[in-house]
Motif scaffolding. Sequence first.
Motif, PDB file in Angstrom:
ATOM      1  N   ILE A  51       0.797  -1.242   0.057  1.00 51.07           N
ATOM      2  CA  ILE A  51       0.073  -0.048  -0.198  1.00 51.07           C
ATOM      3  C   ILE A  51       0.898   1.175  -0.044  1.00 51.07           C
ATOM      4  O   ILE A  51       0.730   2.105  -0.789  1.00 51.07           O
ATOM      5  N   TYR A  52       1.965   1.397   0.890  1.00 53.34           N
ATOM      6  CA  TYR A  52       2.737   2.478   1.192  1.00 53.34           C
ATOM      7  C   TYR A  52       3.669   2.699   0.103  1.00 53.34           C
ATOM      8  O   TYR A  52       4.241   3.868   0.192  1.00 53.34           O
ATOM      9  N   SER A  53       3.840   1.840  -0.964  1.00 54.54           N
ATOM     10  CA  SER A  53       4.843   1.872  -2.075  1.00 54.54           C
ATOM     11  C   SER A  53       4.298   2.797  -3.152  1.00 54.54           C
ATOM     12  O   SER A  53       5.020   3.213  -4.061  1.00 54.54           O
ATOM     13  N   LYS A  54       2.785   2.967  -3.066  1.00 59.56           N
ATOM     14  CA  LYS A  54       2.287   4.000  -4.150  1.00 59.56           C
ATOM     15  C   LYS A  54       1.196   4.783  -3.740  1.00 59.56           C
ATOM     16  O   LYS A  54       0.136   5.109  -4.007  1.00 59.56           O
ATOM     17  N   LEU A  55       1.775   5.493  -2.674  1.00 63.29           N
ATOM     18  CA  LEU A  55       0.734   6.515  -2.072  1.00 63.29           C
ATOM     19  C   LEU A  55       0.619   7.872  -2.928  1.00 63.29           C
ATOM     20  O   LEU A  55       1.724   8.181  -3.729  1.00 63.29           O
ATOM     21  N   THR A  56      -0.444   8.367  -2.999  1.00 57.57           N
ATOM     22  CA  THR A  56      -0.580   9.836  -3.604  1.00 57.57           C
ATOM     23  C   THR A  56      -0.338  10.798  -2.767  1.00 57.57           C
ATOM     24  O   THR A  56      -0.225  10.560  -1.223  1.00 57.57           O
ATOM     25  N   PRO A  57      -0.098  12.050  -2.981  1.00 59.01           N
ATOM     26  CA  PRO A  57       0.243  13.369  -1.968  1.00 59.01           C
ATOM     27  C   PRO A  57      -1.076  13.419  -1.156  1.00 59.01           C
ATOM     28  O   PRO A  57      -0.759  13.915   0.050  1.00 59.01           O
ATOM     29  N   TRP A  58      -2.264  13.315  -1.651  1.00 61.95           N
ATOM     30  CA  TRP A  58      -3.358  13.371  -0.738  1.00 61.95           C
ATOM     31  C   TRP A  58      -3.478  12.561   0.334  1.00 61.95           C
ATOM     32  O   TRP A  58      -3.727  12.653   1.666  1.00 61.95           O
ATOM     33  N   GLN A  59      -3.132  11.169  -0.007  1.00 65.07           N
ATOM     34  CA  GLN A  59      -2.985  10.112   1.083  1.00 65.07           C
ATOM     35  C   GLN A  59      -1.996  10.254   2.033  1.00 65.07           C
ATOM     36  O   GLN A  59      -1.940  10.136   3.247  1.00 65.07           O
ATOM     37  N   ILE A  60      -0.708  11.029   1.651  1.00 63.64           N
ATOM     38  CA  ILE A  60       0.244  11.278   2.599  1.00 63.64           C
ATOM     39  C   ILE A  60      -0.127  12.320   3.396  1.00 63.64           C
ATOM     40  O   ILE A  60       0.177  12.544   4.795  1.00 63.64           O
ATOM     41  N   VAL A  61      -0.945  13.356   2.898  1.00 64.08           N
ATOM     42  CA  VAL A  61      -1.573  14.227   3.728  1.00 64.08           C
ATOM     43  C   VAL A  61      -2.327  13.738   4.861  1.00 64.08           C
ATOM     44  O   VAL A  61      -2.382  13.845   6.042  1.00 64.08           O
ATOM     45  N   GLN A  62      -3.346  12.734   4.676  1.00 65.14           N
ATOM     46  CA  GLN A  62      -4.118  12.009   5.628  1.00 65.14           C
ATOM     47  C   GLN A  62      -3.104  11.293   6.674  1.00 65.14           C
ATOM     48  O   GLN A  62      -3.495  11.354   7.780  1.00 65.14           O
TER      49      GLN A  62
END
Length: 318
Positions: A51-62
């Motif tokens: 999951i964490y190998s393909k995070l979007t910027p918005w997911q990183i914000v969360q």
Amino acid sequence: MKFILDFEKPLEKLEERLRELKLLSMTGADGNIPVQIKEIEEKIYRICEKIYSKLTPWQIVQIARHPARPRALDFINGIFEDFEEIHGDRVFRDDPAIVCGLGEVSGKKVAIIAQERGRAVRDRTYRNFGMAHPEGYRKAMRIMKLAERFSLPVITFVDTPGAYPGIGAEERGQAPAIGESIMRMFNLQTPSIAIVIGEGGSGGALAISVADRIYMLKYAIYSVISPEGCSSILWRTPERAPEAAKALKLTAEDLLSFGLIDGIIEEPPGGAHRYPDKTISNVKETIVSALNEIENIPLEELMNMRYNRYRNTGIQNG
């Protein structure tokens, strides 16, 4: 880990089962439980890696805003010895949104400034969700002066959505306090290190992060404005925050590529909210390493390097 982000749904049932097994293990009911716990933990780790190998910027914000993410006091208690907190700005009052004090790490005495968001509802309210008033920044400047007097390196932990925008804060000089804090850090006659541990928002974050070395946790963010604020200005709605997050280039990888930070501190797959001890250990290693490096630089040279760093910020090479 009871709070599950949307993109982490594949982990929900596994983590619930892991909690149940850990409770059962306390009763000693089944000798096979430790084996089952290990198997589930390994499976969770593998899924997190995917999951964490393909995070979007918005997911990183969360992730940066996750309620279970380690807070500044977690890092302070896990890294420093003999921490002694200092209260008040000697002008108006104490501001719990900013924690200041003196401590020791690996035998080195340091001054510490941190933005604390709080954990439980009552604590978050007490800490004003990490949004400091002007007296908070004046308290920070007070510890900066003490650090200069006793030649102590300054370590700051950045984690705020921004400075508090209330009427009372403006009446007491919010903007001048932020500006003075930035100038004080810029002219600080002692080494400084800033760590962005969660959300670094706007001038509220910048006020305590004009340092000789700046590091970010892998899933932290650092930006002039929140994605929701940016979306509201550009498109008159906060609904396009994911698009704004991508445009703002607010992730640690983005900022490192622009030369705005000095390094990224690793978080295990799954984030600091799942593996706080390992994350805190990584931050400690980074602080000790950075202190060993910058303490050997003569003060005049260090201040010239700091001047050139910020004077050239935003200039693209080539």
